[in-house]
Design a protein around this motif. Structure first.
Motif, PDB file in Angstrom:
ATOM      1  N   ASN A 157      -4.638 -11.931  -2.628  1.00 47.18           N
ATOM      2  CA  ASN A 157      -4.141 -12.723  -1.720  1.00 47.18           C
ATOM      3  C   ASN A 157      -5.135 -13.935  -1.341  1.00 47.18           C
ATOM      4  O   ASN A 157      -4.652 -15.038  -0.966  1.00 47.18           O
ATOM      5  CB  ASN A 157      -4.183 -12.076  -0.286  1.00 47.18           C
TER       6      ASN A 157
ATOM      7  N   ALA B 274       0.230   3.703  -2.642  1.00 44.28           N
ATOM      8  CA  ALA B 274      -0.874   4.899  -2.540  1.00 44.28           C
ATOM      9  C   ALA B 274      -0.752   5.890  -1.446  1.00 44.28           C
ATOM     10  O   ALA B 274      -1.641   6.704  -1.207  1.00 44.28           O
ATOM     11  CB  ALA B 274      -2.266   4.093  -2.221  1.00 44.28           C
TER      12      ALA B 274
ATOM     13  N   ILE C  17      -2.502  -0.547  -9.903  1.00 46.40           N
ATOM     14  CA  ILE C  17      -2.760   0.926  -9.523  1.00 46.40           C
ATOM     15  C   ILE C  17      -2.926   1.525 -10.973  1.00 46.40           C
ATOM     16  O   ILE C  17      -3.681   2.436 -11.290  1.00 46.40           O
ATOM     17  CB  ILE C  17      -1.456   1.579  -8.934  1.00 46.40           C
TER      18      ILE C  17
ATOM     19  N   LEU D 177      -7.870   2.090   6.422  1.00 43.51           N
ATOM     20  CA  LEU D 177      -7.477   2.455   5.220  1.00 43.51           C
ATOM     21  C   LEU D 177      -8.036   3.560   4.708  1.00 43.51           C
ATOM     22  O   LEU D 177      -9.378   3.534   5.138  1.00 43.51           O
ATOM     23  CB  LEU D 177      -7.783   1.199   4.367  1.00 43.51           C
ATOM     24  N   GLY D 178      -7.686   4.228   3.826  1.00 37.66           N
ATOM     25  CA  GLY D 178      -8.309   5.398   3.296  1.00 37.66           C
ATOM     26  C   GLY D 178      -8.547   6.636   4.142  1.00 37.66           C
ATOM     27  O   GLY D 178      -9.472   7.289   4.340  1.00 37.66           O
TER      28      GLY D 178
ATOM     29  N   ILE E 100       1.447  -4.846  -8.289  1.00 39.11           N
ATOM     30  CA  ILE E 100       1.187  -3.350  -7.811  1.00 39.11           C
ATOM     31  C   ILE E 100       1.028  -2.413  -8.805  1.00 39.11           C
ATOM     32  O   ILE E 100       0.030  -1.675  -8.913  1.00 39.11           O
ATOM     33  CB  ILE E 100       2.311  -3.190  -7.018  1.00 39.11           C
TER      34      ILE E 100
ATOM     35  N   ILE F 160      -6.745   0.489  -3.545  1.00 36.02           N
ATOM     36  CA  ILE F 160      -5.684  -0.366  -4.235  1.00 36.02           C
ATOM     37  C   ILE F 160      -6.041  -1.574  -3.192  1.00 36.02           C
ATOM     38  O   ILE F 160      -5.347  -2.622  -3.605  1.00 36.02           O
ATOM     39  CB  ILE F 160      -4.525   0.451  -4.026  1.00 36.02           C
ATOM     40  N   ALA F 161      -6.389  -1.361  -2.069  1.00 39.98           N
ATOM     41  CA  ALA F 161      -6.375  -2.596  -1.037  1.00 39.98           C
ATOM     42  C   ALA F 161      -7.193  -3.868  -1.610  1.00 39.98           C
ATOM     43  O   ALA F 161      -6.891  -4.959  -1.477  1.00 39.98           O
ATOM     44  CB  ALA F 161      -6.637  -2.168   0.114  1.00 39.98           C
TER      45      ALA F 161
ATOM     46  N   ASN G 185      -5.255   6.310  -3.091  1.00 41.62           N
ATOM     47  CA  ASN G 185      -5.894   6.007  -1.989  1.00 41.62           C
ATOM     48  C   ASN G 185      -5.880   4.391  -1.834  1.00 41.62           C
ATOM     49  O   ASN G 185      -6.186   3.645  -2.285  1.00 41.62           O
ATOM     50  CB  ASN G 185      -7.381   6.313  -1.871  1.00 41.62           C
ATOM     51  N   CYS G 186      -5.406   4.262  -0.155  1.00 43.82           N
ATOM     52  CA  CYS G 186      -5.181   2.803   0.059  1.00 43.82           C
ATOM     53  C   CYS G 186      -6.549   1.958  -0.107  1.00 43.82           C
ATOM     54  O   CYS G 186      -6.531   1.022  -0.633  1.00 43.82           O
ATOM     55  CB  CYS G 186      -4.605   2.675   1.619  1.00 43.82           C
TER      56      CYS G 186
ATOM     57  N   LYS H  10      -9.648  -1.553   9.808  1.00 43.80           N
ATOM     58  CA  LYS H  10      -8.290  -1.766   9.081  1.00 43.80           C
ATOM     59  C   LYS H  10      -7.741  -0.621   8.773  1.00 43.80           C
ATOM     60  O   LYS H  10      -6.499  -0.631   8.036  1.00 43.80           O
ATOM     61  CB  LYS H  10      -8.782  -2.569   7.521  1.00 43.80           C
TER      62      LYS H  10
ATOM     63  N   LEU I 275      -5.744  -5.898  -3.818  1.00 47.68           N
ATOM     64  CA  LEU I 275      -4.524  -6.795  -3.284  1.00 47.68           C
ATOM     65  C   LEU I 275      -5.135  -7.935  -2.368  1.00 47.68           C
ATOM     66  O   LEU I 275      -4.702  -8.897  -2.394  1.00 47.68           O
ATOM     67  CB  LEU I 275      -3.606  -6.016  -2.372  1.00 47.68           C
ATOM     68  N   ILE I 276      -6.132  -7.486  -1.890  1.00 47.76           N
ATOM     69  CA  ILE I 276      -6.787  -8.436  -0.824  1.00 47.76           C
ATOM     70  C   ILE I 276      -7.270  -9.806  -1.673  1.00 47.76           C
ATOM     71  O   ILE I 276      -7.417 -10.945  -1.287  1.00 47.76           O
ATOM     72  CB  ILE I 276      -8.044  -7.989   0.019  1.00 47.76           C
TER      73      ILE I 276
ATOM     74  N   LEU J 158       0.618  -1.038  -0.037  1.00 47.79           N
ATOM     75  CA  LEU J 158      -0.114  -0.084  -0.005  1.00 47.79           C
ATOM     76  C   LEU J 158       0.887   1.471  -0.047  1.00 47.79           C
ATOM     77  O   LEU J 158       0.283   2.453  -0.057  1.00 47.79           O
ATOM     78  CB  LEU J 158      -1.083   0.191   1.342  1.00 47.79           C
TER      79      LEU J 158
END
Lengths: 205, 298, 314, 351
Positions: free
Chosen positions: C246, A110, C199, C144-145, C195, C238-239, C234-235, C142, C242-243, A107
């Protein structure tokens, strides 16, 4: 940005007056998310430092070749590249630390702070200054993360850097998710308070 | 138009550059990553066998990996094992296909080296080739047979089961009579202070030394752990006393963690399941290997 | 809000699509099957069946799908008066998380009747949604953001609009990422590029939303100001890819995760904005003004959200 | 129920919203002080009963909790340069409620920490009395639950026999701890519940009178309802929130709480947890609950629904604490959705 900044000034600016976590309030997700121990903060700090410094250098090196229209995509690409590199390296050589940081290493791509430094500094200044600026910002981030980690680890698990110093676990609360918000909020307020106090004592306000 | 061309050219160049950097990095790190993961895994295994950090591992000790596959076609299913062949010099593996009732279907040699077999993809391809067309194979699990001078001393079993929150992944060590000799919690996401205590010694060590008979019916009790037993579980008494306590409590149920009965029960049920399933399978496999007089390394 | 209606429609369509297999499964001899107590499976037949056959435990073969060689021991099988409901009791508690395969010999003259019992897949999908929405709320559990969260939660209207745009971008980019991940990155062993690819896809989606929004709803577009650009960096967004990478989610699971994450973000923004409006009037200590107090309030929300921890709906 | 109506009105007035006199039953002559102390008085009988149910240490815990809340309130008001208002009883009430929602077997040190959290972080940082979004006492409890999960989920005591109120003093918790009815019901099922607590009419009377394990102040249903009814009679609280909250819990438990649909025991659900305490004294807090009638009813339904959700499907046996915390910030939202028509600005003009 003035050109006549010395390296020390650039670094201290990143750590103190423009600390990315406490002052600029950027990239706070990891500051809350994984700052449960000093070590976690340090590891992520290193990763951010790496990405920040290398991205700053890269952009500064090629600043004349970057077309203004595709400035942002280029930054993103640069950052993503360096994040991938550090992600692969950490996964390979420090699997345990990497597992703890989970998704946050990826992350970094970002993080607003990195893009912001590229946009505001690296694309205008010399390679040398960009390096120092990146280093300062990265260090500032690392110091901030470690400070939060210190508080949370000490209060949450009674330890520092994994060594049991208190002998008991005072408040489990501090290693829980929600405590991150409180610790960051209180620390920010603390720094604000120092600033206000300092200004007042100087009779500035 | 000229702008467009410069943009496109520069973007392409930067993409190529970026790809080169990432590709190079990937090439350099991928091997190191696998190597380090392997080392880490080995370390956990040796610790389970009682060789803590730095303890010297005797040369006579050998780890043999057995891979289990579920093989299915549209009509029926069977279980396939990849077992290492022979003693020492002969390398290579045998693929043993056993039907659901424990009767051998076929055996086939697989020409893979020790390092090749570690690669999941290569191994899967080899197994697929061995079973022939019309079948699907899916990797189920991996067991490690530990031998000392050619004599089996333990099995290492990996497993995963549902905890209170998400999955708990463990590695167990059992001796040839399926008495549990060690347990390590590899991954979990239980609540800190409650379910997360499953990784504490005083909980994990309760499982140590439980004989198979006790494991088959193991359950949890909601009661505080007696103080002297707790001391022994935390390793605060002499080695001899630990063994004494282990003997005394060997048929006793697991004391549940205070406030985390569900996590405790999940772990004890999970361990029970892993060991009972394994004991059944290893008996079937041994019987087949014996009947067919196949030379395997363990 | 038009987008909201559209999203609702999409959700409905997907739910119907997902429910389709459930209806089709009901064909044949077996009408319904479910886990009951710890060690019980309940089967309902479409018509009365032979009691002697159904109650003979020797006729059953039951195993968990991943372990076809391990038979589960049926301790008793009882048919009700009507001959339509069968209760299978097992000696051991069942692992309800996995699918169980049951075969019955000789039932209704058929040599072998095989069917599976599992927790409903729809329930599982819904579980992913609820988990991302409440239990593991992307903002409160979590983290994020946060940048956008604190930036745009001052006013309710901005918060609502921002949340909807986020959800939209998230769903679209997550689905595209899923496609790329499964059909390009995995087959060609290019996982290390994830990544960059993710993105890139996010930026692309944002660009598209930007263009569309500028045309369709200029008022909303103006009120977002700089934040639409922030969406890229923003996380939260993009999270999600990625999740899903995973966890190897399939397309439905991906959709639910993205929807839940976006909805959770919207919820968090809305809650925060509704209290921020009140907070602006309060006499807050000077050193806490601004961000610090927002953090403290967010922490209090996070504590309230702890109430959802451990929630298992299905 | 812990803050000033006056400052609440001030909030709405300042916010430039309509100034609604939505509590016609709240006589203007009633001062905040009087309301607070009346509520405190309504809670005291339950406290006295708890001494006879769980022993004298409940009194110690409550005293520590009340004193620390008052001290923290005074200190934070002093340091923040505000007027010290400890006499208005709101800190006392918070302290009392905080003690009421923690198990009777915990260390008396716990409420001190919770008081700091509840009063300083939960209330004064946000601007002081009247500006908090969450019920401070419940925030304190959530904080304790997060910090000391084992103590807060297992330090339950069995009701004592006779009048031996000192019997639990000085004994280790492990030796005397038991499980609350809801925990038994959740983890072991109805059979174990019947074994532990009996069944039939005696069960309901025991539970109604407070002879069961539970938090300090939540057990005595009878006294809590009596106090609540008095508050409604005096017009300090309205019936909307308690009725809709308890009604929702009862109905939802009846539908979903049993082995199959419509076989749950609604009465037991109301008596076996903190539902009554929450409904009459926590959810009705002036500052953190909505002001219009419709929104009050919806607020109550929301709390009831979330409570049952957490009880039946969640990670905790009792959910009313978190349910109230989750609904608290929505009270302003609900008010803005259900504001009386005549005060509503023209459509589209909302900001």
């Amino acid at each position: 940005m003035a050109n006549d900044k010395s390296s020390m000034q650039l670094i201290s600016r990143g750590i103190l007056s423009e600390n990315p976590i406490f002052k600029l309030a950027l990239s706070m997700c990891p500051a809350v998310g994984i700052s449960t121990t000093v070590m976690n903060g340090f590891m992520l700090g290193v990763a951010v430092l790496f990405v920040q410094v290398f991205s700053s250098i890269t952009i500064s090196l090629f600043k004349n070749l970057i077309h203004p229209r595709i400035r942002i995509p280029t930054y993103t690409l640069t950052i993503a590249t360096w994040v991938t590199v550090i992600d692969l390296v950490l996964a390979a050589y420090m699997p345990e630390a990497y597992a703890k940081m989970g998704i946050f290493v990826k992350l970094i791509v970002a993080f607003a702070i990195i893009t912001m430094r590229l946009e505001m500094f690296a694309c205008k200044e010399s390679v040398k200054d960009s390096f120092w600026d990146g280093l300062g910002m990265g260090l500032g981030f690392m110091v901030g993360m470690m400070a939060i980690g210190f508080v949370r680890e000490l209060l949450g698990s009674g330890a520092i850097l994994g060594y049991d110093v208190l002998g008991f676990k005072p408040l489990l609360f501090f290693i829980l998710p929600s405590a991150g918000f409180f610790v960051v909020g209180l620390m920010m307020a603390f720094f604000n308070w120092i600033e206000i106090y300092y200004k007042r004592s100087r009779g500035l306000k | 138009m000229k702008d467009m061309i410069t943009i496109v050219v520069r973007l392409t160049v930067s993409c190529v550059l970026a790809a080169t950097v990432m590709g190079l990095c990937f090439i350099f790190t991928s091997n190191a990553k696998k190597h380090n993961e392997h080392i880490k895994e080995q370390q956990v295994m040796y610790e389970l066998l009682g060789y803590k950090d730095g303890a010297e591992i005797p040369g006579s000790l050998a780890l043999h990996e057995v891979y289990r596959y579920v093989i299915s076609s549209s009509e029926k299913q069977s279980i396939g094992y990849v077992v290492p062949q022979g003693h020492g010099e002969e390398t290579g593996f045998i693929f043993v296909n056993i039907d659901l009732n424990g009767v051998l279907i076929e055996t086939k040699p697989i020409a893979l080296s020790e390092s090749e077999v570690l690669e999941a993809e290569t191994r899967n391809k080899a197994v697929l080739a061995a079973v022939g067309p019309g079948y699907e194979v899916s990797f189920a699990d991996q067991t490690i047979v530990v031998t000392d001078n050619g004599k089996r001393i333990a099995y290492l079993l990996g497993g995963k089961f549902q905890g209170f929150k998400t999955f708990v992944s463990v590695m167990l060590a059992v001796d040839p009579a399926f008495t549990l000799i060690g347990m390590e919690i590899l991954e979990h996401e239980e609540d800190p202070g409650l379910g997360a205590e499953i990784e504490q010694d005083y909980f994990k060590n309760q499982f140590k030394g439980k004989p198979f008979e006790a494991l088959k019916t193991i359950n949890v009790v909601k009661a505080p752990i007696p103080a002297d037993y707790l001391k022994a579980l935390n390793g605060k008494v002499s080695e001899g006393d630990i063994l004494k306590f282990r003997e005394q409590y060997k048929d006793h149920d697991i004391y549940a963690l205070t406030g985390a009965t569900i996590s405790s029960r999940a772990v004890s049920n999970g361990v029970k399941g892993i060991v009972t399933k394994f004991s059944y399978r290893v008996n079937v496999l041994d019987k087949v290997l014996k009947e067919q007089q196949l030379a395997v390394s363990f | 809000m038009k987008t909201l209606a559209k999203i609702k429609f999409i959700v409905l369509a997907v739910l119907l699509f997902l429910a389709a297999p459930l209806f089709s499964q009901a064909e044949g001899l077996i009408a319904d099957q479910s886990f009951k107590a710890d060690n019980e499976i309940l089967v309902t037949f479409t018509g009365p069946v032979d009691k002697a056959v159904a109650e003979d435990i020797g006729n059953y073969t039951v195993y968990e799908e991943p372990d076809p060689d391990i038979r589960l021991v049926v301790s008793s099988a009882t048919l009700n008066e009507e001959g339509k409901r069968l209760s299978l009791i097992f000696t051991e508690p069942l692992n309800t998380a996995t699918t169980h395969v049951i075969s019955i010999k000789g039932l209704a003259g058929i040599e072998k009747t095989t069917f599976t019992v599992s927790k409903s897949y729809l329930g599982y999908l819904f579980g992913i949604l609820i988990s991302a929405l409440l239990i593991n709320n992307f903002v409160f559990t979590k983290y994020l953001g946060l940048c956008v969260f604190f930036g745009t939660s001052k006013k309710k209207d901005t918060a609502k609009g921002m949340g909807v745009v986020f959800t939209l971008v998230m769903v679209v980019s997550a689905l595209m990422s899923w496609f790329f991940y499964n059909f390009i990155l995995i087959p060609y062993d290019l996982n290390f590029l994830q990544i960059v690819v993710f993105i890139g896809l996010v930026s692309l989606t944002v660009q598209a939303v930007d263009t569309v929004l500028r045309k369709v709803n200029p008022i909303l577009f103006n009120s977002f100001g700089v934040y639409l650009v922030l969406v890229i960096a923003n996380c939260v967004i993009i999270a999600v890819p990625l999740i899903l990478a995973n966890n190897n989610y399939n397309i439905f699971e991906t959709f639910m995760l993205a929807l839940g994450a976006g909805g959770g973000f919207l919820l968090a923004l809305y809650l925060m904005s509704s209290v921020s409006e009140r907070m602006q009037l309060a006499n807050i200590p000077p050193s806490f003004k601004g961000l610090p107090i927002s953090f403290i309030v967010a922490g209090q929300f996070a504590m309230a959200f702890l109430g959802f921890s451990g929630l298992q709906l299905f | 129920m812990s803050k000033q109506q006056a400052s609440d009105d001030l909030t709405t007035a300042k916010a430039g919203l309509w100034k609604v006199s939505i509590s016609p039953h709240l006589k203007s002559s009633e001062s905040v002080e009087k309301i607070m102390w009346t509520v405190v008085a309504c809670l005291v009988p339950s406290l006295i009963l708890s001494v006879f149910v769980f022993g004298i240490q409940t009194l110690i815990i409550t005293a520590v909790s009340v004193i620390s809340c008052v001290v923290v309130e005074a200190v934070s008001q002093k340091t923040l340069g505000r007027k010290v208002t400890i006499k208005d009883g709101s800190a006392v009430l918070t302290g009392l409620l905080l003690a009421f929602v923690i198990p009777p077997g915990v260390s008396p040190l716990l409420p001190i920490l919770a008081a700091v959290f509840a009063i300083y972080i939960g209330k004064h940082l946000l601007g002081g009395i009247g500006y908090n979004f969450f019920n401070p006492a419940l925030l304190g409890r959530a904080f304790l639950l997060a910090s000391f999960p084992v103590a807060m989920t297992s330090a339950w005591l069995t009701p004592i026999e006779g009048f031996d109120i000192f019997s639990h003093l000085g004994r280790s918790i492990d030796a005397v701890s038991t499980a609350t009815p809801l925990a038994v019901l959740k983890e072991q099922g109805m059979v174990a519940f019947t074994n532990a607590f009996g069944s039939g009419a005696s069960l309901y009377t025991n539970f109604f009178l407070g002879w069961r394990p539970g938090c300090i102040g939540e057990t005595s249903g009878f006294l809590l309802v009596l106090g609540g009814l008095y508050l409604i009679y005096r017009g300090y609280i309205t019936w909307h929130i308690p009725v809709s909250l308890l009604g929702t819990i009862a109905v939802l438990t009846w539908i979903f709480g049993g082995e199959s649909y419509f076989t749950g025991d609604p009465l037991l659900a109301l008596l076996s947890g903190g539902a009554l305490l929450g409904a009459f004294y926590m959810a009705t807090d002036y500052v953190t609950s909505p002001t219009t009638k419709t929104s009050k009813i919806i607020f109550g339904i929301g709390i009831g629904g979330l409570t049952v959700l957490i009880r039946l499907k969640g990670g905790y046996p009792e959910g009313i604490c978190y349910a109230i915390l989750l609904m608290n910030p929505l009270s302003t939202v609900l008010d803005s959705w259900f504001k009386p028509k005549r005060f509503a600005p023209p459509a589209g003009g909302t900001k």
